[in-house]
Scaffold this active site. Structure first.
Site, PDB file in Angstrom:
ATOM      1  N   GLY A   1       0.743  -1.258  -0.166  1.00 33.55           N
ATOM      2  CA  GLY A   1      -0.079  -0.009  -0.068  1.00 33.55           C
ATOM      3  C   GLY A   1       0.859   1.178  -0.205  1.00 33.55           C
ATOM      4  O   GLY A   1       0.463   2.213  -0.847  1.00 33.55           O
ATOM      5  N   CYS A   2       1.736   1.148   0.607  1.00 37.92           N
ATOM      6  CA  CYS A   2       2.743   2.467   0.706  1.00 37.92           C
ATOM      7  C   CYS A   2       3.545   2.881  -0.630  1.00 37.92           C
ATOM      8  O   CYS A   2       3.709   3.952  -0.924  1.00 37.92           O
ATOM      9  CB  CYS A   2       3.884   2.248   2.033  1.00 37.92           C
ATOM     10  SG  CYS A   2       2.767   2.067   3.670  1.00 37.92           S
TER      11      CYS A   2
END
Length: 160
Positions: A45-46
């Site tokens: 996600g990051c």
């Protein structure tokens, strides 16, 4: 103690090391700032979030906005993350969580029935005078950058 900031509050001033120098909110007066907090470099996600902000960076810059990603990762980790994914946004390190806590992004989380403290994936839109104009908490990455960009456009239009 976690801060409870809301839209209209003065953003907490900060000075953080980046993988390319230092960044201070006070130095951004006269510019819009997008400050986003994320859990960890080079995780799914990051990485998608950082790549999405990088893809939209020219649009943010055309509005006079600076994009800053903040995590507890080291400067060396940020430099590796930047190089691996060709990131062009600013990556700041808040190893001691001081700024993360002042923005209220250090929160209790739960996974598999275990509670722990961690970074709330959150984004803060700060106007040219250092005032918080919009706050997104518990961010889901898909479509998020588009929402932030739309709000930054709206804010930039109000200034013109």
């Amino acid at each position: 103690m976690t801060a409870t900031l809301k839209s209209g509050d003065k953003a907490p001033d900060f000075e953080l090391p980046t993988d390319q120098g230092q960044i201070r909110l006070a130095d951004l007066k006269g510019k819009l700032a997008v400050v986003y907090f994320y859990p960890k470099d080079d995780t799914g996600g990051c990485t998608n979030q950082a790549k999405a902000f990088t893809a939209a960076l020219a649009e943010f810059e055309s509005l006079g906005a600076v994009v800053i990603g903040v995590s507890k990762d080291s400067l060396a980790s940020h430099a590796k993350f930047r190089a691996k994914h060709d990131l062009r946004i600013i990556l700041a390190s808040d190893k001691d969580s001081d700024v993360i806590e002042r923005f209220g992004a250090w929160v209790e989380k739960s996974m598999y029935g275990r509670n722990y403290m961690g970074i709330d994936r959150s984004t803060w839109l700060i106007d040219k005078e250092g005032v918080l104009r919009e706050i997104w908490r518990k961010v889901k990455v898909p479509g998020h950058v588009d929402r932030v960009l739309a709000s930054a456009r709206e804010l930039a239009d109000q200034d013109n």
